[in-house]
Design an enzyme around this catalytic site. Structure first.
Site, PDB file in Angstrom:
ATOM      1  N   ARG A   1     -37.956  74.934 -76.114  1.00 47.83           N
ATOM      2  CA  ARG A   1     -37.086  74.227 -75.148  1.00 47.83           C
ATOM      3  C   ARG A   1     -37.190  74.817 -73.728  1.00 47.83           C
ATOM      4  O   ARG A   1     -36.196  74.878 -72.990  1.00 47.83           O
ATOM      5  CB  ARG A   1     -35.624  74.231 -75.604  1.00 47.83           C
TER       6      ARG A   1
ATOM      7  N   SER B   1     -28.522  67.987 -79.741  1.00 43.16           N
ATOM      8  CA  SER B   1     -28.133  69.324 -80.208  1.00 43.16           C
ATOM      9  C   SER B   1     -27.608  70.102 -79.008  1.00 43.16           C
ATOM     10  O   SER B   1     -28.316  70.272 -78.026  1.00 43.16           O
ATOM     11  CB  SER B   1     -29.337  70.061 -80.784  1.00 43.16           C
TER      12      SER B   1
ATOM     13  N   GLU C   1     -28.165  74.515 -75.224  1.00 40.66           N
ATOM     14  CA  GLU C   1     -29.441  73.877 -74.858  1.00 40.66           C
ATOM     15  C   GLU C   1     -29.157  72.929 -73.680  1.00 40.66           C
ATOM     16  O   GLU C   1     -29.994  72.703 -72.813  1.00 40.66           O
ATOM     17  CB  GLU C   1     -29.970  73.087 -76.057  1.00 40.66           C
TER      18      GLU C   1
HETATM   19  C1  LIG Z   1     -28.800  61.509 -79.317  1.00 41.91           C
HETATM   20  C2  LIG Z   1     -29.701  62.561 -78.715  1.00 41.91           C
HETATM   21  C3  LIG Z   1     -30.736  63.080 -79.459  1.00 41.91           C
HETATM   22  C4  LIG Z   1     -31.593  64.058 -78.902  1.00 41.91           C
HETATM   23  N1  LIG Z   1     -32.619  64.535 -79.676  1.00 41.91           N
HETATM   24  C5  LIG Z   1     -33.464  65.447 -79.147  1.00 41.91           C
HETATM   25  C6  LIG Z   1     -34.581  65.938 -79.912  1.00 41.91           C
HETATM   26  O1  LIG Z   1     -34.815  65.538 -81.059  1.00 41.91           O
HETATM   27  N2  LIG Z   1     -35.373  66.880 -79.356  1.00 41.91           N
HETATM   28  C7  LIG Z   1     -35.171  67.346 -78.078  1.00 41.91           C
HETATM   29  O2  LIG Z   1     -35.953  68.179 -77.603  1.00 41.91           O
HETATM   30  N3  LIG Z   1     -34.130  66.905 -77.336  1.00 41.91           N
HETATM   31  C8  LIG Z   1     -33.280  65.963 -77.832  1.00 41.91           C
HETATM   32  N4  LIG Z   1     -32.230  65.505 -77.078  1.00 41.91           N
HETATM   33  C9  LIG Z   1     -31.977  66.094 -75.746  1.00 41.91           C
HETATM   34  C10 LIG Z   1     -32.678  65.381 -74.571  1.00 41.91           C
HETATM   35  O3  LIG Z   1     -32.925  64.002 -74.879  1.00 41.91           O
HETATM   36  C11 LIG Z   1     -34.000  66.053 -74.200  1.00 41.91           C
HETATM   37  O4  LIG Z   1     -33.789  67.398 -73.797  1.00 41.91           O
HETATM   38  C12 LIG Z   1     -34.752  65.325 -73.105  1.00 41.91           C
HETATM   39  O5  LIG Z   1     -36.060  65.857 -72.990  1.00 41.91           O
HETATM   40  C13 LIG Z   1     -34.060  65.384 -71.735  1.00 41.91           C
HETATM   41  O6  LIG Z   1     -34.733  64.460 -70.888  1.00 41.91           O
HETATM   42  P1  LIG Z   1     -33.963  63.717 -69.692  1.00 41.91           P
HETATM   43  O7  LIG Z   1     -34.950  62.868 -68.993  1.00 41.91           O
HETATM   44  O8  LIG Z   1     -32.748  63.034 -70.196  1.00 41.91           O
HETATM   45  O9  LIG Z   1     -33.595  64.953 -68.777  1.00 41.91           O
HETATM   46  P2  LIG Z   1     -32.228  65.258 -68.020  1.00 41.91           P
HETATM   47  O10 LIG Z   1     -31.138  65.470 -69.019  1.00 41.91           O
HETATM   48  O11 LIG Z   1     -32.013  64.269 -66.960  1.00 41.91           O
HETATM   49  O12 LIG Z   1     -32.594  66.669 -67.369  1.00 41.91           O
HETATM   50  C14 LIG Z   1     -32.866  67.789 -68.193  1.00 41.91           C
HETATM   51  C15 LIG Z   1     -33.524  68.867 -67.311  1.00 41.91           C
HETATM   52  O13 LIG Z   1     -34.795  68.425 -66.914  1.00 41.91           O
HETATM   53  C16 LIG Z   1     -34.880  68.373 -65.490  1.00 41.91           C
HETATM   54  N5  LIG Z   1     -35.699  67.205 -65.145  1.00 41.91           N
HETATM   55  C17 LIG Z   1     -35.621  65.946 -65.635  1.00 41.91           C
HETATM   56  N6  LIG Z   1     -36.595  65.180 -65.116  1.00 41.91           N
HETATM   57  C18 LIG Z   1     -37.273  65.976 -64.245  1.00 41.91           C
HETATM   58  C19 LIG Z   1     -38.392  65.786 -63.389  1.00 41.91           C
HETATM   59  N7  LIG Z   1     -39.036  64.613 -63.294  1.00 41.91           N
HETATM   60  N8  LIG Z   1     -38.815  66.829 -62.629  1.00 41.91           N
HETATM   61  C20 LIG Z   1     -38.203  68.022 -62.694  1.00 41.91           C
HETATM   62  N9  LIG Z   1     -37.147  68.271 -63.491  1.00 41.91           N
HETATM   63  C21 LIG Z   1     -36.700  67.260 -64.262  1.00 41.91           C
HETATM   64  C22 LIG Z   1     -33.461  68.289 -64.986  1.00 41.91           C
HETATM   65  O14 LIG Z   1     -33.354  68.795 -63.665  1.00 41.91           O
HETATM   66  C23 LIG Z   1     -32.755  69.152 -66.018  1.00 41.91           C
HETATM   67  O15 LIG Z   1     -32.926  70.504 -65.690  1.00 41.91           O
HETATM   68  C24 LIG Z   1     -31.387  64.522 -77.597  1.00 41.91           C
HETATM   69  C25 LIG Z   1     -30.330  63.980 -76.836  1.00 41.91           C
HETATM   70  C26 LIG Z   1     -29.512  63.005 -77.382  1.00 41.91           C
HETATM   71  C27 LIG Z   1     -28.410  62.415 -76.540  1.00 41.91           C
END
Ligand SMILES: Cc1cc2nc3c(=O)[nH]c(=O)nc-3n(C[C@H](O)[C@H](O)[C@H](O)COP(=O)(O)OP(=O)(O)OC[C@H]3O[C@@H](n4cnc5c(N)ncnc54)[C@H](O)[C@@H]3O)c2cc1C
Length: 303
Positions: free
Chosen positions: A176, A226, A296
């Site tokens: 992560r 998570s 996380e």
């Molecule tokens: C129901 C559910 C299930 C999930 N299951 C999983 C799973 O199985 N495995 C898993 O790993 N995660 C899971 N997650 C968590 C989440 O979806 C992941 O961590 C995902 O990768 C976050 O992506 P995001 O675009 O929503 O990022 P955000 O939440 O918008 O941001 C997360 C971080 O990334 C940074 N960021 C985002 N985009 C950029 C960019 N383009 N450039 C620079 N920084 C950036 C942000 O600044 C922040 O620090 C789950 C979440 C939910 C709600």
């Protein structure tokens, strides 16, 4: 927010792409969070570069937003600028097996395009409800796969406005985390190396994993997945359950009854409720098992 900054931003990107006091509850899967002073939706790399340069000069804080699916924003909001990558969502296939995705592309869209083109390797990520940009930063993973396994190149914009291409090694993917986490680099795009496969089998795998998620995860409630990282040698959900915290609530926030590793918003939670619940869970698990649970979920703003 300083009026001069607002006016100067208006010279760089269209006024319709600058929102004032935008509620972050609209942009997080927890469905909580107060207003961001400014919320920008740039459309070109040049616009992002211009914005970063200006914000650096004006010493204004900024935060890059993907889909907000791993994010807890304070109820007081964020006294700074949110830069949303929602307008960067193109996905293309090159050399038959390389998927080139802009940072704001959703994992689900990439998975569907890969399936439709008989490309295998991305099925594990179809149900991760975020963007590929967020997935790169966090090295998102599920069901035995992680971004580390399929990423060949990531294009980022450094905080100095320099476009840099990082290969898999340079990304230093870990559990992560990655070399660019917490550095204020903007992920612009990623190249994913997939393989030719059987469309039916790919579709079947995606369906099987979607069913598993539905069975095991409280997808009917807002959450950020998570809440805690997996502590070495343990499972966060099991520790929380064994600490007697299944269903434990603070205000509108609760430890999911279905999956104790998830903190859910039962409908009217505030970010303060979620934050307090996280702290209490950490304390109790530490008290009972001497294990430190590390969130996380990324926190933004003052708590
Ligand atoms: C129901 C559910 C299930 C999930 N299951 C999983 C799973 O199985 N495995 C898993 O790993 N995660 C899971 N997650 C968590 C989440 O979806 C992941 O961590 C995902 O990768 C976050 O992506 P995001 O675009 O929503 O990022 P955000 O939440 O918008 O941001 C997360 C971080 O990334 C940074 N960021 C985002 N985009 C950029 C960019 N383009 N450039 C620079 N920084 C950036 C942000 O600044 C922040 O620090 C789950 C979440 C939910 C709600």
């Amino acid at each position: 927010m300083n009026n001069d900054v607002y006016a100067a931003l208006g010279q760089i990107i269209s006024k319709q792409d600058i929102l004032e006091n935008e509620l972050m509850s609209r942009h997080t899967t927890f469905r909580t969070g107060g207003p961001a002073s400014l919320f920008l939706r740039p459309r070109t790399t040049e616009e992002i570069k211009g914005v970063l340069k200006l914000l650096k000069r004006a010493e204004v804080d900024f935060f890059i937003l993907g889909n907000g699916s791993n994010l807890l924003v304070s109820d007081k909001g964020f006294d700074g600028v949110i830069i949303s990558l929602a307008n960067f969502a193109d996905i293309n296939i090159e050399d038959e097996t390389k998927v080139v995705a802009q940072a704001g592309a959703m994992n689900s869209s990439i998975a569907m395009l890969a399936r439709d083109n008989s490309l295998t390797g991305f099925e594990f990520a179809a149900g991760i409800p975020g963007t590929i940009g967020g997935a790169m930063i966090m090295n998102a993973g599920a069901y035995g796969g992680e971004m580390k396994d399929i990423t060949s190149k990531v294009t980022v914009l450094s905080s100095d406005g320099e476009v840099i291409k990082l290969d898999n090694q340079a990304m230093k993917f870990g559990y992560r985390t990655s070399a660019i986490k917490g550095k204020n680099f903007v992920v612009l795009a990623a190249v994913l190396d997939l393989q030719k496969g059987d469309k039916g089998e790919i579709a079947g795998k995606m369906q099987e994993l979607a069913l598993k998620r539905k069975e095991k995860q409280p997808l009917e409630y807002p959450s950020a997945g998570s809440t805690f990282k997996r502590p070495e040698g343990y499972f966060a959900g099991k520790l929380i359950e064994d600490a007697g915290l299944r269903g434990f609530t603070v205000g509108g926030a609760a430890v999911s009854e279905k999956h104790c590793g998830f903190v859910i918003n039962k409908g009217n939670a505030t970010s303060a409720d979620i934050y307090e619940l996280i702290r209490r869970v950490q304390d109790k698990v530490y008290e009972d098992f001497s294990v430190k649970l590390e969130p996380e979920v990324i926190m933004l703003g003052d708590f």
